[in-house]
Design a protein around this motif. Structure first.
Motif, PDB file in Angstrom:
ATOM      1  N   GLN A 133       4.140   0.671 -15.812  1.00 23.99           N
ATOM      2  CA  GLN A 133       4.821   1.724 -15.056  1.00 23.99           C
ATOM      3  C   GLN A 133       4.501   1.599 -13.571  1.00 23.99           C
ATOM      4  OE1 GLN A 133       3.610   5.438 -16.847  1.00 23.99           O
ATOM      5  NE2 GLN A 133       4.468   4.897 -18.841  1.00 23.99           N
ATOM      6  N   TYR A 134       3.255   1.257 -13.264  1.00 31.80           N
ATOM      7  CA  TYR A 134       2.832   1.022 -11.882  1.00 31.80           C
ATOM      8  C   TYR A 134       3.630  -0.117 -11.263  1.00 31.80           C
ATOM      9  CZ  TYR A 134      -0.501  -0.173  -8.092  1.00 31.80           C
ATOM     10  OH  TYR A 134      -1.104  -0.471  -6.891  1.00 31.80           O
ATOM     11  N   GLU A 183       1.590  -3.047  -2.667  1.00 31.94           N
ATOM     12  CA  GLU A 183       1.518  -1.641  -2.279  1.00 31.94           C
ATOM     13  C   GLU A 183       0.647  -1.456  -1.036  1.00 31.94           C
ATOM     14  OE1 GLU A 183       1.122   2.400  -4.747  1.00 31.94           O
ATOM     15  OE2 GLU A 183      -0.732   1.227  -4.788  1.00 31.94           O
ATOM     16  N   TYR A 193       6.210   6.455   2.109  1.00 29.08           N
ATOM     17  CA  TYR A 193       5.775   5.935   0.814  1.00 29.08           C
ATOM     18  C   TYR A 193       4.548   6.694   0.321  1.00 29.08           C
ATOM     19  CZ  TYR A 193       4.011   2.921  -2.861  1.00 29.08           C
ATOM     20  OH  TYR A 193       3.557   2.447  -4.074  1.00 29.08           O
ATOM     21  N   TYR A 240       7.122   1.085 -10.525  1.00 27.17           N
ATOM     22  CA  TYR A 240       7.115   2.012  -9.389  1.00 27.17           C
ATOM     23  C   TYR A 240       7.080   1.246  -8.068  1.00 27.17           C
ATOM     24  CZ  TYR A 240       5.369   5.805  -6.354  1.00 27.17           C
ATOM     25  OH  TYR A 240       5.206   6.729  -5.344  1.00 27.17           O
ATOM     26  N   VAL A 241       6.188   0.266  -7.987  1.00 28.14           N
ATOM     27  CA  VAL A 241       6.054  -0.515  -6.762  1.00 28.14           C
ATOM     28  C   VAL A 241       7.270  -1.420  -6.562  1.00 28.14           C
ATOM     29  CG1 VAL A 241       4.722  -2.403  -5.704  1.00 28.14           C
ATOM     30  CG2 VAL A 241       3.555  -0.392  -6.647  1.00 28.14           C
ATOM     31  N   CYS A 294       1.168   5.206  -5.826  1.00 27.79           N
ATOM     32  CA  CYS A 294       1.402   5.592  -7.219  1.00 27.79           C
ATOM     33  C   CYS A 294       0.230   6.392  -7.781  1.00 27.79           C
ATOM     34  CB  CYS A 294       1.631   4.325  -8.048  1.00 27.79           C
ATOM     35  SG  CYS A 294       1.938   4.619  -9.794  1.00 27.79           S
ATOM     36  N   ASN A 295      -0.980   5.924  -7.480  1.00 30.34           N
ATOM     37  CA  ASN A 295      -2.186   6.596  -7.980  1.00 30.34           C
ATOM     38  C   ASN A 295      -3.317   6.274  -7.018  1.00 30.34           C
ATOM     39  OD1 ASN A 295      -4.707   7.083  -9.411  1.00 30.34           O
ATOM     40  ND2 ASN A 295      -3.506   7.238 -11.290  1.00 30.34           N
TER      41      ASN A 295
END
Length: 383
Positions: A100-101, A49, A60, A104-105, A63-64
């Motif tokens: 989930q991270y 990321e 982009y 997402y990536v 995510c957090n």
């Protein structure tokens, strides 16, 4: 295989390593050198990321925003981070959130890989692949430490899946002539920056053992007072033995007048013919001294590699981890990858049973502090 295929295969393998774990196993950090499995999952994702998606994928969104602080390992250039000793205190984000991270990536990375792959992206992508493979090995050995320090000695997986080769062949010393040899990576493939700077070294005549030291050979060292005779040890190593009350390699347990070893399959009786593992540089040096021999230099090892059966244990050398001639650090965060660790560490060569397939070279320079032994480290004698 396309870059997307390589990416997905490497990412899948990381998660396969974690598949046998229970949720509670993901968070444990028994010592500073061992990171919780869920931190490895998050950190390797953060790497893609931070170094690929943010600079190269248009629009982009991270995510957090807190994950840079949580999963940055040692990159001063990138910002503040949770200190290494506190990784085990991170009950949040939870395991499901980290998976989930990763998802997402991964989706964003597949989008990036559909675009033009410039030379800069390719270089960072290959570094990311090899970075995650490094963490796959650390992940497996960290899991072994976590479970191996549980008093119940729980198995990580079913019996027969941890490959520990037998020393069935008689060891012999292989001779190499004195001369000038070239050391360092040469080629068009991937290597780390610490392998670069191919250069010539002069070596005196030397001999290397064809086999790694076995459990049985090391047991003779123990029975001959190896851990009670200061003469075999460096002063620093002898202090380490006394201060930590070390009497045997890591994972060896004296139970009911017999030696047992914790393996990934659980606690097993010691098998003398199996290859020794999990010893520190201090122990490797002391054993070699006791045996009337020495450890090879990293240059001797590289010269001899084509004639050796290597790849099951990281092999301690007597060489300090130093830069090759002409070594330069890359600008920015990527330059922090290897160069700043070139102090107070010893070089190990080869690979181990935990090393991912395709992630080894005879020029690969691993490095650890002399007291560490939670990796699959072993001993090859030289003279």
């Amino acid at each position: 295989m396309t870059f997307a295929d390589q990416y997905l295969a490497i990412r899948k393998h990381t998660e396969q390593i974690c598949a046998p774990l229970q949720t509670e196993d993901y968070v444990v950090q028994p010592v500073v050198d061992v990171s919780p499995p869920k931190w490895h999952l998050g950190h390797t994702t953060w790497f893609f990321e931070t170094f690929l998606l943010q600079p190269f994928l248009d629009h982009y969104q991270v995510c957090n925003a807190d994950y840079n602080y949580v999963f940055n390992s040692y990159y001063e250039t990138v910002g503040n981070r949770v200190i290494r000793t506190d990784r085990g205190n991170l009950s949040r984000p939870g395991v499901s959130e980290i998976y989930q991270y990763r998802s997402y990536v991964d989706q964003a990375m597949l989008s990036l890989l559909q675009e033009e792959i410039t030379a800069e992206i390719k270089e960072l992508l290959l570094l990311g692949f090899n970075h995650e493979q490094q963490h796959q090995e650390l992940l497996l050995t960290d899991i072994k430490y976590i479970l191996g320090n549980n008093p119940l000695f729980p198995p990580y997986r079913q019996p027969g899946s941890e490959v520990i080769p037998n020393n069935v062949k008689t060891a012999e010393m292989i001779s190499f002539k004195e001369g000038i040899y070239e050391i360092g990576y040469s080629g068009d493939g991937f290597c780390f920056d610490n392998e670069l700077g191919r250069h010539k070294v002069y070596l005196h005549p030397f001999n290397l053992s064809s086999q790694l030291v076995s459990n049985g050979e090391y047991l003779k060292f123990i029975e001959d007072g190896g851990y009670t005779n200061f003469n075999y040890w460096h002063a620093e190593g002898w202090d380490w033995v006394k201060n930590n009350q070390v009497i045997a390699p890591m994972y060896w347990h004296w139970i009911d007048d017999k030696w047992f070893i914790y393996t990934l399959e659980g606690l097993m009786p010691l098998v003398p013919d199996e290859t020794l593992a999990h010893v520190s540089y201090y122990e490797a040096y002391a054993f070699a001294n006791w045996a009337g021999k020495r450890l090879p230099t990293e240059f001797e090892w590289e010269v001899a590699a084509d004639f050796l059966d290597w790849g099951t244990r990281w092999e301690w050398t007597g060489s300090a981890y130093l830069p090759y001639p002409g070594f330069t650090k890359a600008p920015g965060a990527i330059g922090e990858y290897n160069g700043k660790f070139m102090v107070n560490q010893k070089v190990l060569r080869g690979a181990s049973v935990a090393t991912p397939v395709g992630h080894s070279r005879n020029t690969y320079r691993n490095f650890f502090h002399p007291h560490l032994r939670w990796q699959f480290t072993g001993i090859r004698l030289a003279q």
